[in-house]
Design an enzyme around this catalytic site. Structure first.
Site, PDB file in Angstrom:
ATOM      1  N   ASP A   1     -20.567  44.119  -3.202  1.00 34.57           N
ATOM      2  CA  ASP A   1     -20.646  42.971  -4.104  1.00 34.57           C
ATOM      3  C   ASP A   1     -21.818  43.155  -5.059  1.00 34.57           C
ATOM      4  O   ASP A   1     -21.748  42.818  -6.238  1.00 34.57           O
ATOM      5  CB  ASP A   1     -20.849  41.692  -3.310  1.00 34.57           C
ATOM      6  CG  ASP A   1     -19.594  41.326  -2.551  1.00 34.57           C
ATOM      7  OD1 ASP A   1     -19.577  40.276  -1.908  1.00 34.57           O
ATOM      8  OD2 ASP A   1     -18.627  42.112  -2.598  1.00 34.57           O
TER       9      ASP A   1
ATOM     10  N   GLU B   1     -27.990  26.169   1.274  1.00 34.49           N
ATOM     11  CA  GLU B   1     -26.959  26.557   2.247  1.00 34.49           C
ATOM     12  C   GLU B   1     -26.943  28.075   2.358  1.00 34.49           C
ATOM     13  O   GLU B   1     -27.468  28.756   1.491  1.00 34.49           O
ATOM     14  CB  GLU B   1     -25.569  26.091   1.761  1.00 34.49           C
ATOM     15  CG  GLU B   1     -25.456  24.602   1.623  1.00 34.49           C
ATOM     16  CD  GLU B   1     -24.127  24.177   0.982  1.00 34.49           C
ATOM     17  OE1 GLU B   1     -23.201  24.999   0.914  1.00 34.49           O
ATOM     18  OE2 GLU B   1     -24.056  23.027   0.547  1.00 34.49           O
TER      19      GLU B   1
ATOM     20  N   LYS C   1     -24.926  31.607   2.081  1.00 33.26           N
ATOM     21  CA  LYS C   1     -23.763  32.079   1.321  1.00 33.26           C
ATOM     22  C   LYS C   1     -22.948  32.959   2.260  1.00 33.26           C
ATOM     23  O   LYS C   1     -23.331  34.082   2.576  1.00 33.26           O
ATOM     24  CB  LYS C   1     -24.178  32.855   0.081  1.00 33.26           C
ATOM     25  CG  LYS C   1     -22.965  33.260  -0.753  1.00 33.26           C
ATOM     26  CD  LYS C   1     -23.335  33.769  -2.115  1.00 33.26           C
ATOM     27  CE  LYS C   1     -22.121  33.842  -3.025  1.00 33.26           C
ATOM     28  NZ  LYS C   1     -21.018  34.650  -2.498  1.00 33.26           N
TER      29      LYS C   1
ATOM     30  N   ASP D   1     -20.080  35.268   3.881  1.00 33.70           N
ATOM     31  CA  ASP D   1     -19.334  36.413   3.372  1.00 33.70           C
ATOM     32  C   ASP D   1     -17.961  36.423   4.027  1.00 33.70           C
ATOM     33  O   ASP D   1     -17.718  37.158   4.980  1.00 33.70           O
ATOM     34  CB  ASP D   1     -20.117  37.688   3.700  1.00 33.70           C
ATOM     35  CG  ASP D   1     -19.625  38.862   2.893  1.00 33.70           C
ATOM     36  OD1 ASP D   1     -18.847  38.652   1.943  1.00 33.70           O
ATOM     37  OD2 ASP D   1     -20.014  39.995   3.225  1.00 33.70           O
TER      38      ASP D   1
ATOM     39  N   ARG E   1      -8.278  31.011  -2.265  1.00 29.23           N
ATOM     40  CA  ARG E   1      -8.837  30.793  -3.588  1.00 29.23           C
ATOM     41  C   ARG E   1      -7.985  31.470  -4.662  1.00 29.23           C
ATOM     42  O   ARG E   1      -7.826  30.950  -5.765  1.00 29.23           O
ATOM     43  CB  ARG E   1     -10.252  31.367  -3.606  1.00 29.23           C
ATOM     44  CG  ARG E   1     -10.946  31.287  -4.927  1.00 29.23           C
ATOM     45  CD  ARG E   1     -12.378  31.796  -4.737  1.00 29.23           C
ATOM     46  NE  ARG E   1     -13.162  31.654  -5.942  1.00 29.23           N
ATOM     47  CZ  ARG E   1     -13.218  32.560  -6.903  1.00 29.23           C
ATOM     48  NH1 ARG E   1     -12.510  33.665  -6.799  1.00 29.23           N
ATOM     49  NH2 ARG E   1     -13.976  32.362  -7.961  1.00 29.23           N
TER      50      ARG E   1
ATOM     51  N   TYR F   1     -18.016  23.489   2.896  1.00 30.10           N
ATOM     52  CA  TYR F   1     -19.195  23.253   2.067  1.00 30.10           C
ATOM     53  C   TYR F   1     -18.960  22.341   0.868  1.00 30.10           C
ATOM     54  O   TYR F   1     -19.877  22.102   0.089  1.00 30.10           O
ATOM     55  CB  TYR F   1     -19.833  24.567   1.620  1.00 30.10           C
ATOM     56  CG  TYR F   1     -18.870  25.561   0.995  1.00 30.10           C
ATOM     57  CD1 TYR F   1     -18.192  25.256  -0.177  1.00 30.10           C
ATOM     58  CD2 TYR F   1     -18.660  26.811   1.575  1.00 30.10           C
ATOM     59  CE1 TYR F   1     -17.314  26.155  -0.750  1.00 30.10           C
ATOM     60  CE2 TYR F   1     -17.786  27.718   1.011  1.00 30.10           C
ATOM     61  CZ  TYR F   1     -17.118  27.389  -0.148  1.00 30.10           C
ATOM     62  OH  TYR F   1     -16.254  28.273  -0.702  1.00 30.10           O
TER      63      TYR F   1
ATOM     64  N   LYS G   1     -29.092  36.061  -3.875  1.00 30.90           N
ATOM     65  CA  LYS G   1     -28.531  37.083  -2.989  1.00 30.90           C
ATOM     66  C   LYS G   1     -29.608  37.824  -2.198  1.00 30.90           C
ATOM     67  O   LYS G   1     -30.710  38.066  -2.701  1.00 30.90           O
ATOM     68  CB  LYS G   1     -27.728  38.106  -3.820  1.00 30.90           C
ATOM     69  CG  LYS G   1     -26.547  37.510  -4.609  1.00 30.90           C
ATOM     70  CD  LYS G   1     -25.415  37.061  -3.724  1.00 30.90           C
ATOM     71  CE  LYS G   1     -24.381  38.106  -3.441  1.00 30.90           C
ATOM     72  NZ  LYS G   1     -23.597  38.588  -4.557  1.00 30.90           N
TER      73      LYS G   1
ATOM     74  N   CYS H   1     -12.687  70.310  22.540  1.00 34.51           N
ATOM     75  CA  CYS H   1     -13.592  69.181  22.797  1.00 34.51           C
ATOM     76  C   CYS H   1     -15.049  69.668  22.807  1.00 34.51           C
ATOM     77  O   CYS H   1     -15.374  70.616  23.515  1.00 34.51           O
ATOM     78  CB  CYS H   1     -13.237  68.550  24.136  1.00 34.51           C
ATOM     79  SG  CYS H   1     -14.461  67.359  24.680  1.00 34.51           S
TER      80      CYS H   1
ATOM     81  N   CYS I   1     -16.343  69.340  26.714  1.00 36.65           N
ATOM     82  CA  CYS I   1     -15.824  70.152  27.824  1.00 36.65           C
ATOM     83  C   CYS I   1     -15.108  71.422  27.369  1.00 36.65           C
ATOM     84  O   CYS I   1     -14.769  72.263  28.184  1.00 36.65           O
ATOM     85  CB  CYS I   1     -14.890  69.315  28.694  1.00 36.65           C
ATOM     86  SG  CYS I   1     -13.335  68.906  27.880  1.00 36.65           S
TER      87      CYS I   1
ATOM     88  N   CYS J   1      -9.274  64.306  23.573  1.00 38.12           N
ATOM     89  CA  CYS J   1      -9.496  65.309  24.611  1.00 38.12           C
ATOM     90  C   CYS J   1      -8.785  64.730  25.829  1.00 38.12           C
ATOM     91  O   CYS J   1      -9.065  63.609  26.223  1.00 38.12           O
ATOM     92  CB  CYS J   1     -10.988  65.468  24.897  1.00 38.12           C
ATOM     93  SG  CYS J   1     -11.319  66.271  26.478  1.00 38.12           S
TER      94      CYS J   1
ATOM     95  N   CYS K   1     -13.741  65.338  31.681  1.00 37.65           N
ATOM     96  CA  CYS K   1     -14.671  65.657  30.591  1.00 37.65           C
ATOM     97  C   CYS K   1     -15.964  64.852  30.743  1.00 37.65           C
ATOM     98  O   CYS K   1     -15.928  63.627  30.848  1.00 37.65           O
ATOM     99  CB  CYS K   1     -13.988  65.351  29.269  1.00 37.65           C
ATOM    100  SG  CYS K   1     -15.091  65.394  27.858  1.00 37.65           S
TER     101      CYS K   1
HETATM  102  S1  IVH Z   1     -19.951  26.379  -3.247  1.00 42.10           S
HETATM  103  C1  IVH Z   1     -19.851  25.898  -6.704  1.00 42.10           C
HETATM  104  N1  IVH Z   1     -21.180  27.148  -1.068  1.00 42.10           N
HETATM  105  O1  IVH Z   1     -19.089  31.976  -2.897  1.00 42.10           O
HETATM  106  C2  IVH Z   1     -18.673  26.668  -6.421  1.00 42.10           C
HETATM  107  N2  IVH Z   1     -19.684  28.675  -2.100  1.00 42.10           N
HETATM  108  O2  IVH Z   1     -19.321  32.983  -5.630  1.00 42.10           O
HETATM  109  C3  IVH Z   1     -18.805  27.620  -5.289  1.00 42.10           C
HETATM  110  N3  IVH Z   1     -19.485  30.793  -0.907  1.00 42.10           N
HETATM  111  O3  IVH Z   1     -15.767  31.630  -3.702  1.00 42.10           O
HETATM  112  C4  IVH Z   1     -18.519  27.004  -4.010  1.00 42.10           C
HETATM  113  N4  IVH Z   1     -20.885  30.322   0.712  1.00 42.10           N
HETATM  114  O4  IVH Z   1     -16.295  31.339  -1.292  1.00 42.10           O
HETATM  115  C5  IVH Z   1     -20.303  27.490  -2.046  1.00 42.10           C
HETATM  116  N5  IVH Z   1     -22.356  27.681   0.862  1.00 42.10           N
HETATM  117  C6  IVH Z   1     -21.478  28.012  -0.086  1.00 42.10           C
HETATM  118  C7  IVH Z   1     -20.836  29.263  -0.109  1.00 42.10           C
HETATM  119  C8  IVH Z   1     -19.945  29.562  -1.138  1.00 42.10           C
HETATM  120  C9  IVH Z   1     -20.062  31.234   0.213  1.00 42.10           C
HETATM  121  C10 IVH Z   1     -18.537  31.581  -1.704  1.00 42.10           C
HETATM  122  C11 IVH Z   1     -17.310  30.818  -2.068  1.00 42.10           C
HETATM  123  C12 IVH Z   1     -17.039  31.122  -3.521  1.00 42.10           C
HETATM  124  C13 IVH Z   1     -18.075  32.142  -3.831  1.00 42.10           C
HETATM  125  C14 IVH Z   1     -18.615  31.882  -5.197  1.00 42.10           C
END
Ligand code: IVH
Length: 673
Positions: free
Chosen positions: A34, A114, A116, A118, A137, A225, A313, A407, A410, A425, A430
């Protein structure tokens, strides 16, 4: 006007971004991180900002996400699912805060911090409190209807609790827990299937399974969220929204924090940049959101990104390094597991020297060679991966990988079944396999022997104190020799021997897991133990009987049969029995008083009034065990028309036989009145 060089740079960035966008969003098969994608995206946007005439309608900056894949019904989101702008350092975060303060004409505003996540973003629609639709999405405007799959996620409420708007949408992120991901990959490896690359892709793949039953097998989780409203009194802040969501029964992350200044937000970030690895789910940064919803409204959205939120990030978890060599480790079931030795490189704070390469197909598909420059990734606790090869850096001296023919432990020949990704193997003796098998036997999901680490196992094997898993139970008489091993004192030896003793009483399914039979993980072991109830009944079972067990297919059945037919394996089982390891499940060990408990039946030939499976079901109801082949241990053979080899075998071994009438009589007398 831009010069031709800038123009072609923009074009190639557009092409690259579109390709990676497709790989990531449509195929769930990213080739770059990313962080790398973000960097390319910024580069393009910088060029476009300086030269607006270079913006084309197909530029990734002009759209939200990618096209949804085929196979699901498409749904249009009532409001677009937005993206987030990124900050990569404190300077960029402060700049964001200053911009927001300028637009709000005050720097006194609260924010919500919050994590973020993954994973995979989804939208859940509720009407009259009931979940009526779940969508991915997709490209932000249009996603895929995955309702049936999302319903299988236990943390998704099917009906909300308490007061809720008549109609609303909850948005969140679906995650595959890291611990479950490891187990999942182990099971795949045991079944000869290639491993999944990371929890994010696996979460996405699981949500987009066409068969919801497949999704249901995956332990997915979700954090909610945001809330999209229609009608009713709305909360005034995002923080209150989160608390409303929580009281409606949604899973809201307990690590969310309300902060009053950007310094506090930085503090939150610094905490999680260190702490995120300890979480059981992937997260790649923190999200900072302006708390007041009227402020959010005022700040608005530019393009695909709201001005009121930013993702800060974590440092990249990918780096570039060179492959020094490719070698293979021998796994528990004899699998040849190739891995790359790397020029050591610091990836997000940890030195990476090795990366898994999974199997030969994986190496071939990425064309990874010794001497190559590669992108390596370390995501959370996941073993470092080689994400891609920088083919442009090749000098011509790179060496393609060749699976060794023998192997490395062995020296016996390596074999590769046609329909599998793995090479093996096949020597059960072994030494490398033995160490792995020991580790597996004593592990949590199997016999759970506390106090025995990998080092001690290796030392015990090296000293010749154990030669197979059953020898663990003979260690009590080898105390003196054990005490000679480094880091094994009186107390630790006593504790260990106690733990070994305690493991004798593990349920049958754990013993079956512990034996390390190829393709037998906990799910299969439990099914086998439910059906056969003892190792003896399992030994007596024919392949056809095994196939009748839920979740057992031909591959598993033949693997179990092969294992049990092997002399050496049978000796280990006998040794376990002699040592007092419980080889039957509790129900079988303690007769329940069912009329036919403890008796073994085989049914063969054509019966007039019942089908064979009806007879078998009835026998099982009465407590008997049913197997597919006649042995000395068989108590009765029920033989119908045309019974052949099983009947002659029974006669030869002196096994009692019954015809249909005999069976009916037996069933009647046995049945409780
Ligand atoms: S808020 C404001 N809150 O990040 C609009 N998104 O780059 C974004 N994501 O597709 C939604 N953690 O899937 C929000 N605590 C969080 C998040 C979050 C991960 C992801 C979300 C979105 C992407 C946006």
């Amino acid at each position: 006007m831009a010069d031709t060089c800038t123009e072609s740079e923009a074009a190639s960035l557009r092409d690259a971004l579109n390709r990676h966008n497709h790989l990531y969003h449509v195929l769930d098969r990213p080739e770059i991180s990313d962080a790398r994608y973000d960097a390319l995206f910024r580069q393009l946007r910088e060029i476009e900002d300086a030269h607006p005439d270079l913006v084309t309608p197909d530029s990734p900056t002009q759209r939200v996400g990618a096209e949804p894949a085929e196979g699901f019904v498409q749904v249009r989101h009532p409001a677009p699912m937005l993206s987030l702008g990124n900050a990569f350092n404190e300077g960029e975060l402060v700049a964001w805060h200053r911009r927001v303060a300028g637009l709000l004409e005050t720097d006194r505003f609260d924010m919500v911090c919050e994590l973020k996540y993954d994973g995979l973003a989804v939208a859940l629609t509720y009407e009259s409190g009931v979940l009526i639709r779940g969508a991915t999405r997709g490209n932000g405007a249009v996603g895929e209807d995955v309702t049936r799959n999302l319903r299988t996620i236990k943390s998704v409420p099917l009906r909300v609790m308490g007061r809720a708007p008549e109609q609303f949408e909850a948005r969140g992120e679906v995650l595959f827990p890291k611990s479950a991901f490891h187990r999942f990959n182990e099971q795949r490896a045991a079944a000869g299937l290639p491993a999944y690359a990371n929890p994010r892709n696996t979460a996405a793949g699981s949500v987009r399974q066409l068969d919801p039953r497949e999704t249901a097998k995956r332990p997915l989780d979700i954090f909610i969220y945001s809330l999209g409203h229609t009608g009713g009194p709305a909360p005034e802040t995002h923080w209150d929204t989160l608390s409303d969501l929580e009281s409606m029964g949604f899973k809201v992350n307990p690590n969310n924090r309300l902060v009053h200044s950007i310094e506090e937000a930085m503090y939150y970030y610094r905490h999680w940049v260190e702490g995120a690895e300890g979480l059981d789910y992937g997260c790649d940064g923190v999200v900072i959101k302006v708390d007041r919803l009227d402020y959010q409204q005022h700040l608005g959205v530019v393009g695909r990104e709201p001005r009121w939120a930013i993702a800060y990030k974590f440092p990249a978890t990918q780096e570039i390094t060179q492959v020094r060599g490719i070698s293979v480790n021998v796994g528990r079931t004899g699998t040849m597991n190739p891995f790359a030795s790397l020029e050591p490189v610091n990836v997000g704070g940890a030195v990476v020297k090795q990366a898994t390469l999974h199997n030969e197909d994986y190496i071939r598909s990425k064309d990874i060679r010794t001497g190559d420059w590669v992108v390596v990734e370390r995501a959370g606790e996941v073993i470092p991966q080689v994400v891609k090869v920088l083919a442009c850096r090749r000098t011509g001296g790179e060496q393609p990988f060749v699976m060794p023919s023998d192997c490395p432990s062995c020296g016996r020949p390596v074999v590769k079944p046609e329909d599998e990704a793995m090479s093996y193997c096949r020597n059960p003796g072994c030494p490398a396999q033995l160490v792995r098998l020991m580790e597996h036997f004593i592990s949590r999901g199997a016999m759970d022997v506390d106090g025995l680490g990998v080092m001690q196992v290796a030392a015990l094997l090296e000293k010749g104190l154990i030669q197979d898993v059953a020898d663990l139970y003979g260690l009590a008489s080898k105390r003196a020799e054990m005490l000679e091993i480094e880091r094994m004192g009186e107390k630790s030896v006593s504790n260990l021997l106690e733990a070994i003793e305690a493991s004798k009483d593990r349920p049958l399914s754990r013993v079956l897991v512990g034996l390390g039979i190829t393709h037998v993980g906990s799910e299969v072991a439990e099914a086998l133990s439910r059906q056969f109830r003892s190792v003896d009944a399992l030994i007596d079972a024919a392949e056809a009987d095994l196939l009748a067990v839920p979740s057992v297919g031909p591959k598993i059945a033949s693997s179990v049969a092969d294992y049990l037919a092997n002399e050496a394996n049978r000796r280990v089982i006998e040794k376990l029995r002699e040592a007092g390891v419980r080889l039957m499940d509790e129900a079988a060990a303690e007769p329940t008083g069912q009329p036919l408990t403890g008796l073994r039946f085989v049914v063969t030939g054509r019966l007039e009034r019942f089908s064979r499976s009806e007879v078998e079901d009835r026998l099982k109801e009465l407590g008997a065990s049913v197997s597919g082949s006649v042995s000395r241990k068989t108590d009765y053979l029920i033989a119908g028309e045309g019974a052949g080899s099983k009947l002659s075998e029974a006669l030869k071994l002196g096994v009692k036989t019954l015809d249909e009438a005999g069976f009916i009589k037996l069933a009647q007398t046995a049945a409780p009145h």
